[in-house]
Enzyme design. Structure first.
Site, PDB file in Angstrom:
ATOM      1  N   LYS A 149      16.876  -9.721   4.154  1.00  0.00           N
ATOM      2  CA  LYS A 149      16.466 -10.357   2.901  1.00  0.00           C
ATOM      3  C   LYS A 149      17.372 -11.540   2.603  1.00  0.00           C
ATOM      4  CE  LYS A 149      14.278 -10.888  -1.022  1.00  0.00           C
ATOM      5  NZ  LYS A 149      14.302  -9.967  -2.149  1.00  0.00           N
ATOM      6  N   ASP A 183       7.968  -5.277  -6.122  1.00  0.00           N
ATOM      7  CA  ASP A 183       9.178  -5.855  -6.713  1.00  0.00           C
ATOM      8  C   ASP A 183       9.554  -5.093  -7.971  1.00  0.00           C
ATOM      9  OD1 ASP A 183      11.419  -7.427  -6.884  1.00  0.00           O
ATOM     10  OD2 ASP A 183      10.403  -9.096  -7.859  1.00  0.00           O
ATOM     11  N   ALA A 194      16.686  -9.794 -15.392  1.00  0.00           N
ATOM     12  CA  ALA A 194      15.339 -10.043 -14.862  1.00  0.00           C
ATOM     13  C   ALA A 194      14.884  -8.839 -14.064  1.00  0.00           C
ATOM     14  CB  ALA A 194      15.348 -11.292 -13.983  1.00  0.00           C
ATOM     15  N   ASN A 197      19.978  -5.569  -2.605  1.00  0.00           N
ATOM     16  CA  ASN A 197      20.887  -6.261  -3.537  1.00  0.00           C
ATOM     17  C   ASN A 197      21.570  -5.292  -4.505  1.00  0.00           C
ATOM     18  OD1 ASN A 197      18.399  -5.836  -4.813  1.00  0.00           O
ATOM     19  ND2 ASN A 197      18.664  -7.581  -6.181  1.00  0.00           N
ATOM     20  N   HIS A 234       8.262  -3.919  -1.137  1.00  0.00           N
ATOM     21  CA  HIS A 234       9.343  -4.636  -1.837  1.00  0.00           C
ATOM     22  C   HIS A 234       9.686  -3.829  -3.079  1.00  0.00           C
ATOM     23  CE1 HIS A 234      11.209  -8.650  -3.278  1.00  0.00           C
ATOM     24  NE2 HIS A 234      11.644  -7.677  -4.077  1.00  0.00           N
ATOM     25  N   HIS A 280       7.069 -11.881  -3.436  1.00  0.00           N
ATOM     26  CA  HIS A 280       6.551 -12.039  -4.814  1.00  0.00           C
ATOM     27  C   HIS A 280       6.083 -13.466  -5.095  1.00  0.00           C
ATOM     28  CE1 HIS A 280      10.741 -13.224  -5.142  1.00  0.00           C
ATOM     29  NE2 HIS A 280      11.169 -11.995  -5.147  1.00  0.00           N
ATOM     30  N   HIS A 325      13.113  -2.305  -5.574  1.00  0.00           N
ATOM     31  CA  HIS A 325      14.545  -2.148  -5.874  1.00  0.00           C
ATOM     32  C   HIS A 325      14.739  -0.733  -6.400  1.00  0.00           C
ATOM     33  CE1 HIS A 325      15.306  -6.524  -5.538  1.00  0.00           C
ATOM     34  NE2 HIS A 325      14.047  -6.592  -5.931  1.00  0.00           N
ATOM     35  N   LEU A 326      15.273   0.102  -5.558  1.00  0.00           N
ATOM     36  CA  LEU A 326      15.471   1.500  -5.967  1.00  0.00           C
ATOM     37  C   LEU A 326      16.783   1.690  -6.713  1.00  0.00           C
ATOM     38  CD1 LEU A 326      14.144   3.416  -2.821  1.00  0.00           C
ATOM     39  CD2 LEU A 326      13.007   3.099  -5.034  1.00  0.00           C
ATOM     40  N   HIS A 333      13.445 -14.464  -0.983  1.00  0.00           N
ATOM     41  CA  HIS A 333      13.259 -14.746  -2.408  1.00  0.00           C
ATOM     42  C   HIS A 333      13.184 -16.270  -2.510  1.00  0.00           C
ATOM     43  CE1 HIS A 333      13.944 -13.800  -6.824  1.00  0.00           C
ATOM     44  NE2 HIS A 333      13.887 -15.125  -6.760  1.00  0.00           N
TER      45      HIS A 333
END
Ligand SMILES: [Zn+2]
Length: 437
Positions: free
Chosen positions: A202, A347, A363, A148, A120, A274, A122-123, A239
């Site tokens: 997702k 995450d 966030a 996202n 998990h 998460h 976020h690149l 999520h």
């Protein structure tokens, strides 16, 4: 994703089978019996030959040596007194910032584990992608890439193009691609993503986190898509927070929604991403084997006091927000238990400093560069760290275990205050473990 090499696969499988210790964590509360196996026999995607290991063989003894200063092996499963038998809350009584929480044998100065995966991350995109992806690639073999972006990944063409951009930024990183589940998606869309190699979809409830305003408002809207995913055996990553609920209760409030999904699609593989609460841990444990949870490094370290305690600490603010000590302890118990129902997803969600230190800060915790060092200080046994970061997730996603390894040395290092425009997790603190270059 690099293609699975049959020869390498069988070599790894036989190594694991030779070294596997069927060691049931005593007192952990987890039933790792026969019915704890997802399918009884694991089968690699697109392969006719079954993978010969199953979840009963947990924890797996590392094929890599764990060296200690006195030369003795410290990796013997179920032999370290107290491991996984302590009740939640009895171990981690000191606050993180007051010193190391490590329970690893003080004489052990090296941890060598199978190369980990991050299921998990976020690149991001653009400059942030180019800056941050190499940090993941230095540590992790594979990453499950979150979709996202702005705009999100909702078509096969976007997914393929994004994979290309990631490969340009970090050619050595194996990418497991996902797409964002949208209310308008039907079976043909799911089938197309599946054919194109997507590993999971997702689900973001509408408005719950970064770039999720167009997410799912009514779970019934995705019923046709979930039906197609169950048919394709394509996992659903969730999520799990209910928009509109009070922040500390958002995860718990979403669990009844997930109950509806589980009841309607009992064979669908589901990941509660998460997990942040004791209730979330209990919910995962109460489900069948096709329902699992990821746990981040920062939720194993932080509590709400580290976000809004004596000072506001915007770089510790994330979704779901870090909760109470009892929740952190439940997460630690789950992660350290050796249960295959929990595995690592960082995450890691980097934001540029200016997007965190402002009136409406974003966030997300940028943890990828330091996640393994902080995990090494939380885990008590190398084999359980390896199971959590390098085995359980790969098996859930039916991927080959990595054949490289990662070595951490007991060598104190201070986390930089800023890294490529991002304040990383635990910035400015000194961690006792370093990753060997
Ligand atoms: Zn995320």
């Amino acid at each position: 994703m690099k293609p699975v090499q049959p020869a390498a696969k069988s070599a790894i499988t036989s190594d694991i089978c030779r070294s596997a210790q069927v060691a049931r964590p005593r007192g952990s509360g987890f039933a790792l019996g026969k019915d704890h196996v997802l399918d009884g026999t694991r089968r690699a995607r697109g392969k006719s030959r079954p993978v010969e290991h199953d979840f009963r063989a947990m924890p797996v003894a590392s094929p890599f040596a764990v060296a200690s200063t006195n030369g003795a092996s410290a990796a013997g499963p179920a032999e370290m007194p107290g491991a996984a038998r302590d009740p939640p809350g009895s171990v981690f009584v000191r606050e993180w910032f007051h010193g190391s929480l490590s329970r690893v044998d003080p004489g052990m100065d090296t941890l060598a584990i199978r190369r980990p995966d991050d299921f998990h991350v976020h690149l991001r995109d653009g400059d942030v992608l180019r800056a941050m992806a190499p940090h993941s690639a230095r540590v992790f073999q594979r990453v499950l890439v979150m979709p996202n972006l702005t705009p999100p990944i909702t078509t096969v063409a976007e997914m393929v193009a994004y994979r290309g951009r990631i490969s340009s930024a970090a050619p050595e990183l194996d990418t497991c691609m996902t797409f964002k589940l949208m209310p308008w998606m039907r079976a043909e869309h799911i089938d197309a993503f599946h054919r194109a190699g997507a590993i999971a979809a997702k689900l973001y409830p509408a408005g719950v986190t970064t770039n999720s305003a167009d997410g799912i408002s009514d779970i019934a809207d995705v019923w046709p898509a979930l039906d197609a995913m169950a048919r394709n055996d394509l996992p659903l990553c969730v999520h799990g927070e209910l928009p509109g609920a009070e922040t500390l209760h958002m995860e718990a409030a979403y669990l009844p929604v997930l109950d509806r999904v589980v009841q309607a699609f009992p064979r669908l593989r589901i990941v509660l991403e998460h997990v942040s609460t004791e209730l979330g841990v209990e919910w995962v444990l109460a489900q069948a084997d096709n329902v699992v949870g990821t746990i981040t490094a920062h939720h194993l370290v932080l509590t709400l006091d580290d976000v809004i305690g004596a000072k506001i600490q915007p770089h510790n603010f994330c979704r779901p927000v870090a909760k109470q000590r009892k929740d952190r302890e439940a997460l630690r118990s789950a992660a350290l238990s050796g249960s295959p129902k929990f595995f690592f997803g960082s995450d890691s969600a980097p934001h540029l400093v200016g997007d965190k230190e402002c009136r409406l800060g974003c966030a997300g915790v940028g943890s990828a560069p330091v996640a393994m060092q902080s995990l090494a200080d939380v885990f008590d046994r190398a084999d359980r760290l390896e199971a959590f970061t390098s085995v359980h997730g790969a098996r859930f996603y039916r991927l080959e275990l990595n054949d490289g390894h990662l070595t951490l040395d007991r060598k104190a290092a201070t986390v930089p205050g800023v890294l490529d425009g991002v304040v990383p997790f635990l910035a400015g603190t000194t961690l006792p473990w370093s990753i060997r270059a």
